[in-house]
Design an enzyme around this catalytic site. Structure first.
Site, PDB file in Angstrom:
ATOM      1  N   GLY A 147      -2.392   3.657  -7.055  1.00 50.56           N
ATOM      2  CA  GLY A 147      -1.647   2.800  -6.195  1.00 50.56           C
ATOM      3  C   GLY A 147      -1.272   3.407  -4.888  1.00 50.56           C
ATOM      4  O   GLY A 147      -1.511   4.752  -4.986  1.00 50.56           O
ATOM      5  N   CYS A 148      -1.147   3.030  -3.909  1.00 46.05           N
ATOM      6  CA  CYS A 148      -0.856   3.383  -2.390  1.00 46.05           C
ATOM      7  C   CYS A 148       0.441   4.033  -2.803  1.00 46.05           C
ATOM      8  O   CYS A 148       0.480   5.317  -2.215  1.00 46.05           O
ATOM      9  CB  CYS A 148      -0.707   2.471  -1.345  1.00 46.05           C
ATOM     10  SG  CYS A 148      -0.043   0.798  -1.690  1.00 46.05           S
ATOM     11  N   TYR A 149       1.876   3.582  -3.114  1.00 47.92           N
ATOM     12  CA  TYR A 149       2.808   4.182  -3.184  1.00 47.92           C
ATOM     13  C   TYR A 149       2.683   5.373  -4.226  1.00 47.92           C
ATOM     14  O   TYR A 149       3.387   6.505  -3.799  1.00 47.92           O
ATOM     15  CB  TYR A 149       4.028   3.139  -3.720  1.00 47.92           C
ATOM     16  CG  TYR A 149       4.532   2.139  -2.832  1.00 47.92           C
ATOM     17  CD1 TYR A 149       5.006   2.552  -1.738  1.00 47.92           C
ATOM     18  CD2 TYR A 149       4.497   0.765  -3.233  1.00 47.92           C
ATOM     19  CE1 TYR A 149       5.555   1.728  -0.792  1.00 47.92           C
ATOM     20  CE2 TYR A 149       5.182  -0.180  -2.172  1.00 47.92           C
ATOM     21  CZ  TYR A 149       5.582   0.243  -0.958  1.00 47.92           C
ATOM     22  OH  TYR A 149       6.272  -0.604  -0.251  1.00 47.92           O
TER      23      TYR A 149
END
Length: 344
Positions: A147-149
């Site tokens: 995921g980006c986070y």
């Protein structure tokens, strides 16, 4: 290599088309989108006019037999089943959903609302953060693209947890994301009149990415370290900042040197002298990291910036593809940071 992009009309799918359009070792052989089935790529996204794939037609169904690599840009539940079908056929799969990121199968009902039925395949999936799991990615047939986070946070945290300079069992993370992280589906609070000039936190005590980050930390350290994570939406289309704070006994110069040495050979991690700005990473696969120490509190302050659609999704998927297929890791990725962004 012939590739299929499933869910190709979403933001991450469109970004994959953009990146792979420049990749001379790849032919985009299929793009799948039920919403735009039967339509030409350039009619849906005019910025692809007069590019090599302008006449490629969106298809409704996935051809599970004909291609070498499948990029899945789907919601989590559909990905669970499709990954199983493709890997059973011996295909290489890079899954951009969260369907295979977390090793603890019991977390899926709690955080994603579905029962995961393929525990053995979940165990075989490799978490696709090259800076940590490169050797595993080289041998993988299934990569769970992060995921980006978690990408922004784990890159900011990794040298500290690897060298065990984090004091205590909790790290604090505050992160800011552009609106594109929510995808292209229509939601009122992401409409321009609602989003412009606005910023807010969401899911501050139970975000889906928290167990993903804690899972990777445990794999690296063998320890239970909690992530006190607060995500925020900011009124920009793309880009992400993650500020990671943890207690440490290191001096500032030691901390900076630790990060410099850990990432000195990484092609896409840049240690920067000032807090990073998202405008310097948007459209690229770079992660910019700023390392500092609050001497008053004895806390490390690590700030990272990535493009949530790039290093946080699609360009990282291409980086993983390069590694999986034995190509140079940065092939056709570094130069793209200098090319104007094609964004619908």
């Amino acid at each position: 290599m012939k590739v299929s992009i499933v869910g190709a009309s979403g933001y991450t799918g469109v970004e994959l088309i953009r990146y792979l359009s420049f990749h001379k070792d790849v032919e985009i052989a299929q793009i799948v989108s039920r919403q735009f089935s039967g339509k030409k790529l350039s009619s849906v996204f005019p910025h692809f006019s007069k590019t090599p794939y302008e006449d490629l037609i969106f298809e409704e169904d996935v051809d599970k037999e004909s291609f070498d690599i499948y990029f899945l840009c789907l919601p989590h539940e559909p990905s669970v089943e499709l990954v199983k079908e493709l890997t059973d056929k011996g295909k290489k799969v890079i899954d951009l959903s969260a369907a295979y990121r977390i090793k603890d199968i019991h977390k899926y009902p709690e955080y994603y609302g579905f029962e995961h039925r393929f525990g053995e395949l979940l165990d075989r999936a490799v978490y696709g953060l090259p800076e940590i799991f490169r050797k595993d990615i080289e041998k993988a047939n299934l990569v769970a693209n992060p995921g980006c986070y978690p990408t922004a946070t784990l890159l900011a945290l990794y040298p500290g947890i690897k060298e065990e300079v984090v004091v205590g069992d909790t790290v604090v993370v505050n992160a800011l994301s552009g609106i594109s992280g929510a995808g292209r589906s229509v939601k009122q609070h992401f409409h321009y009149p609602e989003a412009y000039g606005n910023a807010y936190a969401y899911n501050p005590t139970k975000h889906r990415h928290t167990p993903e980050m804690e899972d990777v930390i445990k794999r690296v350290t063998g320890k239970e370290i909690k992530v006190r994570f607060t995500p925020h939406i900011i009124p920009v289309s793309r880009g992400m900042i993650s500020t990671v704070v943890f207690n440490t006994n290191l001096r500032k110069e030691q901390l900076v040197e630790l990060y410099r040495l850990e990432y000195r050979y990484e092609p896409f991690v840049r240690i920067v002298p000032q807090p990073p700005q998202i405008k310097n990473v948007v459209g690229s696969n770079f992660c910019d990291l700023y390392v500092d120490l609050d001497e008053r509190t004895g806390q490390a302050v690590i700030i990272s910036a990535i493009d949530n659609l790039g290093k946080g999704a699609s360009s990282q998927a291409v980086q993983n593809m390069n590694i999986m297929t034995g190509l140079p890791e940065d092939k056709y990725l570094k130069t793209l940071s200098e090319i104007s962004i094609l964004f619908p």
